[in-house]
Design an enzyme around this catalytic site. Structure first.
Site, PDB file in Angstrom:
ATOM      1  N   LYS A  46       7.576   4.140  -2.332  1.00  8.87           N
ATOM      2  CA  LYS A  46       7.684   3.613  -0.964  1.00  8.87           C
ATOM      3  C   LYS A  46       8.147   2.162  -1.032  1.00  8.87           C
ATOM      4  O   LYS A  46       7.650   1.401  -1.879  1.00  8.87           O
ATOM      5  CB  LYS A  46       6.293   3.711  -0.304  1.00  8.87           C
ATOM      6  CG  LYS A  46       6.260   3.355   1.172  1.00  8.87           C
ATOM      7  CD  LYS A  46       4.837   3.536   1.712  1.00  8.87           C
ATOM      8  CE  LYS A  46       4.760   3.329   3.210  1.00  8.87           C
ATOM      9  NZ  LYS A  46       3.379   3.517   3.727  1.00  8.87           N
ATOM     10  N   SER A 120       3.681   6.735   7.656  1.00  5.50           N
ATOM     11  CA  SER A 120       4.817   5.891   7.375  1.00  5.50           C
ATOM     12  C   SER A 120       5.481   6.141   6.022  1.00  5.50           C
ATOM     13  O   SER A 120       6.603   5.670   5.811  1.00  5.50           O
ATOM     14  CB  SER A 120       4.398   4.420   7.449  1.00  5.50           C
ATOM     15  OG  SER A 120       3.455   4.092   6.444  1.00  5.50           O
ATOM     16  N   SER A 144      -0.849   7.340   6.663  1.00  2.91           N
ATOM     17  CA  SER A 144       0.539   7.208   6.215  1.00  2.91           C
ATOM     18  C   SER A 144       0.911   8.014   4.979  1.00  2.91           C
ATOM     19  O   SER A 144       2.094   8.221   4.718  1.00  2.91           O
ATOM     20  CB  SER A 144       0.870   5.739   5.962  1.00  2.91           C
ATOM     21  OG  SER A 144       0.916   5.040   7.181  1.00  2.91           O
TER      22      SER A 144
END
Lengths: 405, 44
Positions: A46, A120, A144
């Site tokens: 990420k 996310s 997330s």
């Protein structure tokens, strides 16, 4: 499937560097000296974690400086021989759960490109769900890791709070932030978790465990999701895992408390001077954070402590709770539209375990009539990551993750 | 009480306007605080 670039999985990717890492791993295996069981496996990162030689955007339009060193979690993966496979797309500043990024594009769901990937950690989940990488590294301060993994059909582990260091990542909401892996199997989660924590995990036998189910929470999910959760309960019963009904606090309460803490801490972490160029959704959340007074923030923290002790008391006699990860499968993309009721609905199922810091495994446990994955959470008490992994493994071994309604 | 989806969608498209963003933020914050107050009022 169209090319990954069109699906906006990545923010940046260095193909030459990936080839160099792969060549080094091949040489290690050829010399019979791999660094770990995951040596040579591709791990999507990420874009919230520092990776040496790359800029970290956290989903913003412009990156900051190029990092000199890896974040601690990334360094542990690199030392284990993992191939760092690009910096993945995410909701801007992780302040979203749809996978829509105003600067880097909306991440498409690998099972249906018209559907949201969730966020996310959207790019990570899409890559694992699509079978492009077997592992990914993400973070979770409200859902997330688990929401996108549920929408995209990946396994994810939100470890106990503090088990994996956050050092070297752009932490947005420090008091709720968890770092954890996504994987295409529970074995992958276990291998990554051991490397990220530098500890060995010993799983308990599922039949030694007692899991809890909360009827009020089960009734709040859509029928296709409820069907899958009930099938999971039946499979656990078949494996002689004992079940107990528990009465847990109201889910909406957890969403409200968590959202207040998130907004206040994110606004403190990103003062007005750092907000130039941000998209509307991130600006809105930070704006809400600005309006929260110190007294209101203190009330939210007190409510969090109260909620956590209620959860602890309710779960005193069980080793884990089983519940849906999201109340419905991946919704359609509505880029640029802030659907607050939809956000509240899905975060209500994941936020409770950020408030308590408890470990949770999200496992894909079936599909709805449209073929979209349905995710189920196994949440254990703080520190009992192995119990959550053991239940998820039992379900994975049953083959449920591949079944459709 | 939740804000109807249609209204949220229209407001969201106008969010680029700081005033609208501020008003929507206020509405959302008030709703969160109301839920917080309800949780505080519950018997422990």
């Amino acid at each position: 499937m169209s090319r990954p670039a069109r699906r906006h999985f990545f923010i940046s990717i260095d193909e030459e560097d990936i080839r160099r890492q792969a060549d080094r791993s091949t040489a290690r295996w050829r010399d019979r000296c791999p660094l770990s069981p995951i040596d040579g496996l591709a791990v999507a990162i990420k874009d919230q974690f520092a990776v040496a030689g790359t800029a970290t955007t956290s989903g913003r339009a412009h990156a900051g400086h190029v990092s000199d060193a890896d974040a601690v979690a990334v360094a542990r993966l690199r030392r284990a021989g993992a191939i760092l496979f690009g910096k993945c797309n995410m909701d801007e500043l992780a302040l979203g759960s749809s996978g829509c990024n105003p600067h880097h594009g909306c991440v498409r769901n690998p099972h249906d490109a018209t559907r949201q990937s969730g966020g996310s950690s959207s790019g990570c989940a899409a890559l694992v769900g699509a079978g492009i990488t077997p592992l990914a590294l993400g973070s979770d301060f409200g859902g997330s890791l688990r929401i996108p993994a549920a929408y995209c059909g990946a396994f994810a582990l939100k470890p106990s709070y503090g088990r994996v260091p956050v050092a070297g990542m752009q932490s947005i909401v420090r008091s709720l932030e968890h770092v954890g892996p996504m994987a295409s199997s529970v074995d992958g989660l276990i291998a990554a978790f051991q490397i990220l924590t530098e500890h060995t995990v010993v799983l308990p036998q599922p039949h030694d465990l007692v899991f809890g189910i909360c009827d009020a929470w089960l009734l709040r999910v859509e029928p296709p999701v409820r069907t899958v959760v009930e099938a999971v309960l039946a499979e656990l019963a078949r494996r002689r895992v004992r079940m107990r009904r528990v009465h847990l606090p109201d889910l909406d309460q957890a969403y409200a408390i968590g959202s207040l803490i998130c907004a206040a801490e994110a606004a403190a972490a990103f003062p007005r001077s750092c907000r130039r160029g941000l998209g509307a959704a991130a600006r809105l959340t930070l704006g809400i954070g600005d309006m929260i007074s110190p007294a209101e923030y203190a009330r939210a923290l007190a409510a969090r402590a109260r909620f956590s002790s209620q959860m602890l008391a309710a779960c005193a006699d069980v080793d884990a709770i089983v519940l849906a990860t999201t109340p419905r499968t991946a919704p359609r993309h509505r880029c640029g539209v802030l659907d607050e009721p939809q956000i509240a609905e899905r975060l209500a199922f994941t936020m409770p375990f950020n408030l308590t810091g408890a470990p949770v495994v999200q496992a894909p446990c079936g599909r709805d009539a449209l073929g979209l994955p349905v995710g189920v959470q196994f949440a254990a008490p703080l520190g009992a990551d192995a119990a959550a992994l053991a239940l998820a493994l039992a379900i994975e071994l049953s083959g449920m993750h591949a079944t459709s309604l | 009480m939740r804000i109807p989806r249609g209204i949220v969608a229209v407001l969201a498209r106008l969010l680029q306007t700081p005033v609208i963003g501020y008003v929507l933020g206020r509405v959302m914050l008030r709703r969160l605080l109301r839920v917080l107050a309800a949780s505080e009022a519950r018997p422990r």
